[in-house]
Structure formats: structure tokens, C-alpha cells
Design a protein around this motif. Structure first.
Motif, PDB file in Angstrom:
ATOM      1  N   ILE A   1       0.887  -1.175   0.000  1.00  0.00           N
ATOM      2  CA  ILE A   1       0.000   0.000   0.000  1.00  0.00           C
ATOM      3  C   ILE A   1       0.912   1.207   0.000  1.00  0.00           C
ATOM      4  O   ILE A   1       1.682   1.415   0.945  1.00  0.00           O
ATOM      5  CB  ILE A   1      -0.935   0.010   1.220  1.00  0.00           C
ATOM      6  N   ARG A   2       0.871   1.991  -1.069  1.00  0.00           N
ATOM      7  CA  ARG A   2       1.875   3.038  -1.222  1.00  0.00           C
ATOM      8  C   ARG A   2       1.307   4.206  -2.033  1.00  0.00           C
ATOM      9  O   ARG A   2       0.357   4.043  -2.799  1.00  0.00           O
ATOM     10  CB  ARG A   2       3.115   2.467  -1.901  1.00  0.00           C
TER      11      ARG A   2
ATOM     12  N   PHE B   1      -5.851   0.082  -7.864  1.00  0.00           N
ATOM     13  CA  PHE B   1      -5.520  -1.323  -7.613  1.00  0.00           C
ATOM     14  C   PHE B   1      -4.697  -1.833  -8.795  1.00  0.00           C
ATOM     15  O   PHE B   1      -5.081  -1.653  -9.961  1.00  0.00           O
ATOM     16  CB  PHE B   1      -6.789  -2.160  -7.453  1.00  0.00           C
ATOM     17  N   LYS B   2      -3.546  -2.479  -8.458  1.00  0.00           N
ATOM     18  CA  LYS B   2      -2.658  -3.013  -9.484  1.00  0.00           C
ATOM     19  C   LYS B   2      -2.279  -4.447  -9.126  1.00  0.00           C
ATOM     20  O   LYS B   2      -2.335  -4.849  -7.956  1.00  0.00           O
ATOM     21  CB  LYS B   2      -1.391  -2.164  -9.589  1.00  0.00           C
ATOM     22  N   PHE B   3      -1.809  -5.169 -10.145  1.00  0.00           N
ATOM     23  CA  PHE B   3      -1.450  -6.568  -9.971  1.00  0.00           C
ATOM     24  C   PHE B   3      -0.152  -6.819 -10.742  1.00  0.00           C
ATOM     25  O   PHE B   3      -0.075  -6.522 -11.944  1.00  0.00           O
ATOM     26  CB  PHE B   3      -2.568  -7.472 -10.495  1.00  0.00           C
TER      27      PHE B   3
ATOM     28  N   VAL C   1      -2.990   0.067  -4.103  1.00  0.00           N
ATOM     29  CA  VAL C   1      -2.904  -1.217  -3.433  1.00  0.00           C
ATOM     30  C   VAL C   1      -2.427  -2.210  -4.488  1.00  0.00           C
ATOM     31  O   VAL C   1      -3.119  -2.444  -5.492  1.00  0.00           O
ATOM     32  CB  VAL C   1      -4.271  -1.644  -2.857  1.00  0.00           C
ATOM     33  N   VAL C   2      -1.246  -2.768  -4.262  1.00  0.00           N
ATOM     34  CA  VAL C   2      -0.586  -3.587  -5.276  1.00  0.00           C
ATOM     35  C   VAL C   2      -0.466  -5.021  -4.781  1.00  0.00           C
ATOM     36  O   VAL C   2       0.097  -5.272  -3.707  1.00  0.00           O
ATOM     37  CB  VAL C   2       0.811  -3.034  -5.613  1.00  0.00           C
TER      38      VAL C   2
END
Length: 368
Positions: free
Chosen positions: A247-248, A260-262, A354-355
């Protein structure tokens, strides 16, 4: 009809007689110097908890007041605020603007404007007592304004803030002494990863507490996520971290953005469309969703969740529940749904992402 009118006249006359008697009694009290009845203030009035340890940067209510049937209203006043060495405390009472709700938040609001119309900025001391006897540390408190508690406030009592609380009504007053405020430094999000609650430095992994190079990574929940290479369920726990979460902050948002990333095992961004069973409008209470080949982004109001009440986004009230799902055909031809996600909170306004990082193996999307 006649009987009803007679009854109304009788009731009115009775009411007038009661008012007249009350006026006569009040005049007699004044004439003969008889004092009015005073409110009751119990000698057992107290707080069940006298040590408060709020986390800075969050609006935190702290209570435990026991009025023991004392007459309301009761007035509360913080007095004699001082450090353990006797030095006066002033930092707690700096006035800053903070959000105050003017209408109930429901979680059903349809826009940021609708949310913002239900709250406003007011100026308040960072720490204050309410008319209910509860204490509140406002979200406007920061590490820069208030020095957080040290690691061992027992050995360093001079850093603890003591205060007394004066409690009164027309029946008298009393003072409860030596309540304490020992605030922890800001932690902008939960779960926390690299924030030591005292120093703010990197926190070691629980399994290797003497290795300062390791990190206590945030771990997501995983349900039926199979590795593409190993063909076994991925895990994220103390012993095995196939997937971790960051979380950055990120650059380029509106100041009220949540993304939101993946990332796959090669740290390459994955297309969110792969998670084809995800209900994207239930991920967070956000608006103006932008879905790209590398992320999904929302306009949001902070903090997340906005209020500690259960909603469709935060069933438990205190953390947002974000769950991502995808399906494929399993053995036997049946459709299998896998999911992963995180329950989280963000307390500081900004642009946050949020990754989810699949460190060792990617999810298996192919059918059997």
C-alpha cells in the motif's frame, strides 16, 4: 359532545391549578429563603480507563466514563495538563481544521459531492473532551504536531502527558486526577508493513526478528488460487509468501485517488480483465472508475472506510473488503472460481495504490 367539552374545560382548569400551585411554591421558597433542589453529583463518579493510547492521524473516541446516576447535564473540563516532569502540555490543544459529520454516512452515497455535503471542516483542539465525557483525538493530529510516545514510556515518564478532569453540575464538582495520554505515531494505513509503532522504521519479519533487512509484508487472503507453474494452491503466511501486498502513494492522481494493481512474478503489470468474476463496483466506495490494461482506479473520499459502520464495502465496519475473483474450467468440466484480496484501511488523504505482487508463481488462468 357536551360531555367532551366539559372534560376539556376540567383538564384546562386542572392544568391552570397546577401552574398556579407551582408559582406559589416558587414564591414561598424565595420569600422564606428556601434553596432550590440541587442536582445530584455522585461521589463514585469515575473513569474505568485512565490511560488513552490513540494513534495519531485518526479520529479516535475514548471513553469509560461512569456517572453513577449523576444528574445531567454534566460539564467536563481538562485541567492541569502536564508532562511527567511537570512541564505544561500545550501540543494537545493546538487548534486545527478537521472533518466533522453533519449528516449520517450510509455507504449508499452516489458521488463524492454527496459525501462531502454530509461533512464539513471545523476547527478543534487536537485532543478534547466531549459533553458525554468521552475524549477524542482528531485526525488532524500528526507526528509533526504531537511527539509520539517512546518505546518505553515506563522508563521515560516525562514523555507521558498527564491531565486531570474537572466534572461538575449544579450539585457540585469533583476532580479526577492523573489520566494519561500516550499517543502512538501515525500509521497511514492498516495492515501496516514497514512502520514500527514507536520509531517508524522497518519492522522485522516475525520469523526473523533479528534480521533488519527483512520486512513484515502485508499478506492477502487467498481462496483456491492455483499456481501456473506449480499447479498447487498459492499461500501467503509467516512461512511462505507467494503473494504480498504493497500500500503506497503514487504520482498523477487527483489527490483523492485509489488504484488497484497486480504484478506477476516478473514484476510486470497484469491486466485487471484477467480477474473476470470481480464485481468492480463493490471493491471500494468509489466513483468514476477507470479500468485500464494495467490498473483500476477510483475517485474516493478519505479515510477509507469513512465511518466505522458496516456497509457493502466494509462489512465489518473498520476495514474495506476488496476481493478479486476469476474463473476457469476445472477437472470434470466444472467452473472453478478463485479469489484473493485484502481487508484494509487508509487514514491519510492522497493518491494511494494497493498492489498485489505474485512473487514466485502466477495464477493459473488456463482451463484444465
Amino acid at each position: 359532545m357536551k360531555k367532551t367539552k366539559q372534560m376539556q374545560i376540567f383538564v384546562k382548569k386542572g392544568f391552570i391549578a397546577i401552574l398556579f400551585a407551582a408559582a406559589v411554591l416558587s414564591s414561598c421558597r424565595k420569600l422564606y429563603g428556601i434553596p432550590d433542589e440541587k442536582d445530584y453529583l455522585s461521589s463514585n463518579i469515575n473513569y474505568s480507563n485512565k490511560i488513552f493510547e490513540p494513534i495519531l492521524g485518526r479520529t479516535t473516541l475514548m471513553g469509560g466514563f461512569n456517572g453513577d446516576n449523576s444528574t445531567q447535564p454534566i460539564k467536563f473540563e481538562i485541567i492541569n495538563a502536564r508532562f511527567g516532569d511537570g512541564k505544561p502540555v500545550t501540543d494537545l490543544f493546538q487548534k486545527k481544521q478537521t472533518y466533522v459529520w453533519t449528516a449520517p454516512y450510509s455507504g449508499l452515497e452516489k458521488s463524492l459531492a454527496e459525501i462531502e455535503a454530509k461533512r464539513k471542516l471545523e476547527e478543534h483542539p487536537l485532543f478534547e473532551v466531549r459533553s458525554s465525557g468521552e475524549f477524542i483525538m482528531w485526525a488532524s493530529s500528526t507526528n509533526d504536531l504531537i511527539k509520539p510516545r517512546p518505546a518505553d514510556s515506563t522508563n521515560f515518564p516525562q514523555d507521558t502527558r498527564f491531565f486531570d478532569i474537572k466534572i461538575s453540575n449544579t450539585g457540585g464538582s469533583t476532580v479526577i486526577r492523573d489520566l494519561q495520554v500516550r499517543p502512538f505515531r501515525e500509521r497511514p494505513y492498516e495492515p501496516s508493513d514497514d512502520f514500527n509503532i514507536y520509531s517508524g522504521g522497518p519492522a522485522p519479519h516475525p520469523k526473523t526478528p533479528y534480521n533488519p533487512a527483512s520486512r513484515n509484508y502485508i499478506r492477502p487472503f487467498l481462496n483456491g488460487v492455483i499456481g501456473a507453474i506449480t499447479d498447487i494452491p498459492l499461500q501467503s503466511n509467516d512461512d511462505k509468501k507467494d503473494v504480498v501486498v504493497y500500500i503506497r502513494p503514487f504520482n498523477g492522481g487527483t489527490g483523492n485517488s485509489l488504484r488497484f494493481k497486480f504484478l506477476n512474478k516478473d514484476s510486470v503489470e497484469m491486466n485487471p480483465a484477467l480477474f473476470n468474476e470481480t464485481v468492480w463496483d463493490k471493491i471500494v466506495h468509489g466513483f468514476n472508475m477507470q479500468k485500464t490494461a494495467t490498473y483500476v482506479q477510483y475517485d474516493v473520499a478519505y479515510p477509507i472506510p469513512l465511518v466505522a459502520i458496516p456497509t457493502i464495502y466494509a462489512p465489518g465496519g473498520t476495514r474495506d473488503h476488496s476481493e478479486f475473483k476469476y474463473s476457469r474450467i476445472g477437472f470434470g468440466g466444472g467452473r472453478v472460481v478463485a479469489s484473493f484480496g485484502i481487508d484494509f484501511a487508509i487514514y491519510k488523504k492522497g493518491n494511494w495504490e494497493v498492489v498485489f505482487h505474485f512473487l514466485k508463481d502466477n495464477p493459473k488462468f488456463e482451463d484444465e
